[in-house]
Design a protein around this motif. Sequence first.
Motif, PDB file in Angstrom:
ATOM      1  N   THR A   1     -13.033  -1.975   7.341  1.00 49.12           N
ATOM      2  CA  THR A   1     -12.483  -1.256   6.189  1.00 49.12           C
ATOM      3  C   THR A   1     -13.132   0.117   6.033  1.00 49.12           C
ATOM      4  OG1 THR A   1     -12.090  -3.378   5.142  1.00 49.12           O
ATOM      5  CG2 THR A   1     -11.923  -1.451   3.740  1.00 49.12           C
ATOM      6  N   ALA A   2     -14.404   0.206   6.351  1.00 51.79           N
ATOM      7  CA  ALA A   2     -15.087   1.502   6.232  1.00 51.79           C
ATOM      8  C   ALA A   2     -14.378   2.568   7.070  1.00 51.79           C
ATOM      9  CB  ALA A   2     -16.542   1.371   6.661  1.00 51.79           C
ATOM     10  N   PHE A   3     -13.851   2.145   8.217  1.00 55.61           N
ATOM     11  CA  PHE A   3     -13.191   3.110   9.124  1.00 55.61           C
ATOM     12  C   PHE A   3     -11.708   2.811   9.300  1.00 55.61           C
ATOM     13  CE2 PHE A   3     -17.639   2.800  10.961  1.00 55.61           C
ATOM     14  CZ  PHE A   3     -18.088   3.937  10.316  1.00 55.61           C
ATOM     15  N   LEU A   4     -11.117   2.140   8.344  1.00 58.69           N
ATOM     16  CA  LEU A   4      -9.741   1.677   8.492  1.00 58.69           C
ATOM     17  C   LEU A   4      -8.784   2.811   8.890  1.00 58.69           C
ATOM     18  CD1 LEU A   4      -8.162  -1.021   8.084  1.00 58.69           C
ATOM     19  CD2 LEU A   4      -7.525  -0.153   5.828  1.00 58.69           C
ATOM     20  N   SER A   5      -7.970   2.551   9.886  1.00 60.62           N
ATOM     21  CA  SER A   5      -6.916   3.427  10.415  1.00 60.62           C
ATOM     22  C   SER A   5      -7.322   4.112  11.721  1.00 60.62           C
ATOM     23  CB  SER A   5      -6.457   4.485   9.415  1.00 60.62           C
ATOM     24  OG  SER A   5      -5.134   4.874   9.749  1.00 60.62           O
ATOM     25  N   HIS A   6      -6.432   4.976  12.201  1.00 62.46           N
ATOM     26  CA  HIS A   6      -6.658   5.670  13.466  1.00 62.46           C
ATOM     27  C   HIS A   6      -7.159   7.092  13.209  1.00 62.46           C
ATOM     28  CE1 HIS A   6      -2.534   6.214  12.069  1.00 62.46           C
ATOM     29  NE2 HIS A   6      -2.594   7.408  12.583  1.00 62.46           N
ATOM     30  N   GLY A   7      -7.614   7.753  14.265  1.00 67.56           N
ATOM     31  CA  GLY A   7      -8.210   9.073  14.082  1.00 67.56           C
ATOM     32  C   GLY A   7      -9.565   8.902  13.423  1.00 67.56           C
ATOM     33  N   ASP A   8     -10.122   9.990  12.944  1.00 69.28           N
ATOM     34  CA  ASP A   8     -11.391   9.906  12.231  1.00 69.28           C
ATOM     35  C   ASP A   8     -11.111   9.588  10.770  1.00 69.28           C
ATOM     36  OD1 ASP A   8     -13.381  10.621  14.226  1.00 69.28           O
ATOM     37  OD2 ASP A   8     -12.422  12.595  14.262  1.00 69.28           O
TER      38      ASP A   8
ATOM     39  N   ILE B   1       0.842  -1.218   0.000  1.00 71.67           N
ATOM     40  CA  ILE B   1       0.000   0.000   0.000  1.00 71.67           C
ATOM     41  C   ILE B   1       0.873   1.262   0.000  1.00 71.67           C
ATOM     42  CG2 ILE B   1      -0.318   0.136   2.528  1.00 71.67           C
ATOM     43  CD1 ILE B   1      -3.107   1.270   1.956  1.00 71.67           C
ATOM     44  N   GLY B   2       2.046   1.203   0.605  1.00 72.82           N
ATOM     45  CA  GLY B   2       2.937   2.368   0.563  1.00 72.82           C
ATOM     46  C   GLY B   2       3.285   2.727  -0.869  1.00 72.82           C
ATOM     47  N   MET B   3       3.543   1.718  -1.676  1.00 73.59           N
ATOM     48  CA  MET B   3       3.848   1.970  -3.092  1.00 73.59           C
ATOM     49  C   MET B   3       2.625   2.510  -3.830  1.00 73.59           C
ATOM     50  SD  MET B   3       6.152  -1.355  -4.005  1.00 73.59           S
ATOM     51  CE  MET B   3       7.443  -1.891  -2.876  1.00 73.59           C
ATOM     52  N   VAL B   4       1.455   1.978  -3.488  1.00 70.01           N
ATOM     53  CA  VAL B   4       0.227   2.491  -4.101  1.00 70.01           C
ATOM     54  C   VAL B   4       0.071   3.974  -3.771  1.00 70.01           C
ATOM     55  CG1 VAL B   4      -2.303   2.413  -3.952  1.00 70.01           C
ATOM     56  CG2 VAL B   4      -1.011   0.295  -4.175  1.00 70.01           C
ATOM     57  N   VAL B   5       0.323   4.317  -2.520  1.00 67.23           N
ATOM     58  CA  VAL B   5       0.165   5.704  -2.090  1.00 67.23           C
ATOM     59  C   VAL B   5       1.218   6.596  -2.771  1.00 67.23           C
ATOM     60  CG1 VAL B   5       0.340   7.254  -0.090  1.00 67.23           C
ATOM     61  CG2 VAL B   5      -0.977   5.135   0.091  1.00 67.23           C
TER      62      VAL B   5
ATOM     63  N   GLU C   1      -2.466   1.729   8.786  1.00 66.46           N
ATOM     64  CA  GLU C   1      -1.796   3.006   9.044  1.00 66.46           C
ATOM     65  C   GLU C   1      -1.721   3.862   7.782  1.00 66.46           C
ATOM     66  OE1 GLU C   1       2.373   2.913  10.009  1.00 66.46           O
ATOM     67  OE2 GLU C   1       2.207   4.664  11.314  1.00 66.46           O
ATOM     68  N   PHE C   2      -1.310   3.236   6.689  1.00 70.13           N
ATOM     69  CA  PHE C   2      -1.205   3.964   5.425  1.00 70.13           C
ATOM     70  C   PHE C   2      -2.563   4.442   4.935  1.00 70.13           C
ATOM     71  CE2 PHE C   2       3.199   2.780   3.972  1.00 70.13           C
ATOM     72  CZ  PHE C   2       3.547   4.039   3.539  1.00 70.13           C
ATOM     73  N   ALA C   3      -3.616   3.652   5.224  1.00 63.55           N
ATOM     74  CA  ALA C   3      -4.953   4.047   4.776  1.00 63.55           C
ATOM     75  C   ALA C   3      -5.320   5.392   5.403  1.00 63.55           C
ATOM     76  CB  ALA C   3      -5.976   2.984   5.136  1.00 63.55           C
ATOM     77  N   GLY C   4      -4.937   5.566   6.662  1.00 61.99           N
ATOM     78  CA  GLY C   4      -5.204   6.837   7.325  1.00 61.99           C
ATOM     79  C   GLY C   4      -4.375   7.953   6.728  1.00 61.99           C
ATOM     80  N   LEU C   5      -3.117   7.664   6.447  1.00 65.63           N
ATOM     81  CA  LEU C   5      -2.261   8.691   5.844  1.00 65.63           C
ATOM     82  C   LEU C   5      -2.837   9.127   4.499  1.00 65.63           C
ATOM     83  CD1 LEU C   5       0.437  10.350   5.915  1.00 65.63           C
ATOM     84  CD2 LEU C   5       1.384   8.539   4.492  1.00 65.63           C
TER      85      LEU C   5
END
Lengths: 348, 612
Positions: free
Chosen positions: B350-357, B285-289, B312-316
């Motif tokens: 997956t709908a809410f994947l990662s931290h924070g909002d 996913i890092g490469m995708v991003v 983590e990357f999903a949130g970034l």
Amino acid sequence: MATTPTSTPPPKTNRIGLTVLDYRGGKTTLCAGCGHNAISERIIDAMYEMGVPPERVIKPSGIGCSSKSPAYFMSRSHSFNAVHGRMPSVATGAVLANRRLIALGVSGDGDTASIGIGQFVHLMRRNLPIIYIIEDNGVYGLTKGQFSATADLGSKLKTGVINDLPPIDTCALAISLGATFVGRSFSGDKKQLHSMLKAAIAHHGTVMLDVVSPCVTFNDHEGSTKSYKYMKDHEEPLQDITFVPAFEEINVEYDPGATLEVTMHDGSHLRLRKLEEDYDPTDKINAIKRLGEAHDKNEVLTGVFYVNTQAPNFIEMLNITDEPLATLPDSVVRPGREVLEKAMEELR
Amino acid sequence: MATTDVAPHQATGGVQPKRVVNNMSLQVATVNGSGSQSSNTVLLRSIFQMGVPVSGKNLFPSNIAGLPTWYTIRANKDGYIARKKEIDFLVAMNPETAQEDVMSLDPGAAVLYDEPLNLSKLRNDLIFYSVPYDKLVAPVCPEAKLRKLVRNMIYVGVVARLLEIDMAEVEKAIRRQFAKKVKAANLNMAAVQAGFDYAAASLTKQDPYLIQRMDKTRGKIIIDGNSAAALGCMFAGVTVVTWYPITPSSSLVETLIDYLKEHRIGPDGKATFAVVQAEDELAAIGMVVGAGWAGARSMTATAGPGISLMSEFAGLAYYAEVPGVIWDIQRVGPSTGLPTRTSQGDILSTAFLSHGDTKHILLIPNSVAECFSMAQDAFNLAEQFQTLVFVMADLDLGMNNWMSDPFEYPTEPIKRGKVLSKEDLERMGGFARYKDVDGDGVGYRTLPGTDHPAAAYFTRGTGHNEKSQYSERPDDFEHNMERINRKFETARSFVPRPELMSNGKTKVGIIAYGTSHWAILESRDQLRKEYNIEADYLRIRAYPFTREVHEFIEQHDRVYVVEQNRDAQMQSLLKLDVRPELVMRLRSIAHIHGLPLDARSVTDELISMEGK
């Protein structure tokens, strides 16, 4: 009092007509005296002198003091402050998307050698065209001074804690895994770092530079092996390094017996005046051996440890087309109707 | 020498059993690694070629060789292609499971078994056919080491004879299966013929099941969801593909690689794509991003464990506002056990994947055709909204073969979203990366490499102002959060709309999504025919929910949310989205056992909850 108007001389420009100011970044928020700031200065100088268009440069970084530093140089280049230890993957994706980008990745010793070691080793294997700089101070600065995995055995924290684990030598690791330009320098060694960065810009594979960069706040005391004082006492340069870019036609005489000249991919020359008679930076096995010896002797060996200008880089291995993938037109990336029709026919 | 097994009710009467035409479910129980996949594909295709709607589902272990595997083929004249709970015809090839397989059958089912297994003793309410596979395979396959593989073709011949499947179609399917290997095709065809001849000479038809020619598959294709997705991604113009092998998603990328190598090499002999097998899903996913940030159409494919690692990357990507497409071929939960079984268990996480909002756009295909079309949607939406888009397929869809109408060539141009060029910047002088110029929440971006001094911006996570300068100011943070939320609200009007089947008269509604669809179609007919209940149906195709989803719940008193997980994940998402007084209307029918959902389970539970 002057009666005739004085004209200020035009500012000095590089070969693409930019001034050094065009390579500057925001004001640093790192501690005064931080080695990282000196590295940023060297990057600015090297990019300016090499005449690199800043718009072609990307500055991916991870997390940590080091990874904040891309904000402090080259504001005309895109930056990506990614997540901790994952800069290699972000840089890889970006370079694949646009092979014309010049990637200058900034990481730290925590970001690289601990949380990011997985991505680091795989980046080294791929020989992606990138300059990967570790601003190496042996501690986690942004979380206030815990040991990192490059801290030397026996090194002492301010709190008196002694490191009892052996360090990871990122240079030895990079060489053994396939990086094609590997060296170590010191943020306080202006001339050496400057030349190495210029050569790094000319290289067309993975450049891994471990730059010892003292943390004045958490790791510059007696008992630290990453302090200014320790480096002054223990730095052991392998070579006296000069770099002659392809666009400069200066032909300084040199003694081939005492100096090794490496012709870079773009036709520029890296001149390594040997300070150690038998050291051959194209000999991978010996390079790793010499790094091991340095550890045993408590030397901080610096210089270009390994260089290979012939190995294909990742873009070449993947046989990627010359135009950036990112901006290929629809007509190139979407095959024609007949391709779908044939595929459907085969599935009937 | 045993020539036939005499089934009990044949002995009692000799009454001609009733004929059941084009309505049966056949299960082949084998050991994995025994080459049964070819035999089963040949059977499936033969029925398909006879114009009979058919589906095939492979229930396989997480293992390469030696564990039990089942393949069910359902032929149905009415076009029902969901898994059918009851097995009508069992081909028992696996000694390990044969007894249990036989004991689980409903009375009257037929069993075809390997003679030495001696299964006919187990029950007297089934129809048994025994086949001496070893005796039959030896003469057609002199090479002993190949017999294990060829042996399975014998049951194809026996089944063809018993069900009256046209042998010409079987041969056509075999020639297709072994297209490039004439010798193998001949060998396998000989084995089929041996089975057929044996059945003709030695077995008496006693079960009622028959396959007869229809005209319901003309023009249709057969493809698995992962291959359909691969084709879709290629035609969507994907340029950077990264992956880490994980069942059941690996074949998506493997097929995509094949398609790209065939169709996306330019006239210069060079690739107009890059594929990287990454060291793990974090790097994938890092490469995708990174690639999405630099302007590529980038994607990866994974399953639940990979989704967890990508968190983590999903949130970034959400906060840095970077496009990318993630295929999640959902399967059952962590570590070993049921990684090769289907599920819809990643919806909520997956709908809410990662931290924070964080909130992500999800697209949920129900068919191979939607795997193809939603690939286009996913890339377009990702670039339009500068965010990750997750395509939530599942193992049943991804790895099984499905009939479909041929896919339609995309007519819309590729939508690259709000990207400023050098010329735009010359005109504008500069830009603010995270400013909501158009009121839709989506800012304008530049790609690295854009040749203009004002093109660059600094990309980071949460802490930035409109101009993408570092900021920890509360008002900057709050404004940014609100704007990103505005993007999500805008997306409600752009994501694929639900499919609605409604007569506008009933107060009973069903909401489902993904592959559950096929069981719902059948269940609605069961409810109507058996219980006189009309149930309207809405199939959700995306998150965030569109207006129609809310309207459907408004219009029905009782809304059954059917899904293949334990915790009623979609129902939970709906509860968060609808007006509080509507929450009471939502009722859950959640099933998770690793097998694709069947209609009967839905019907039974709905009826019980309706109090009938």
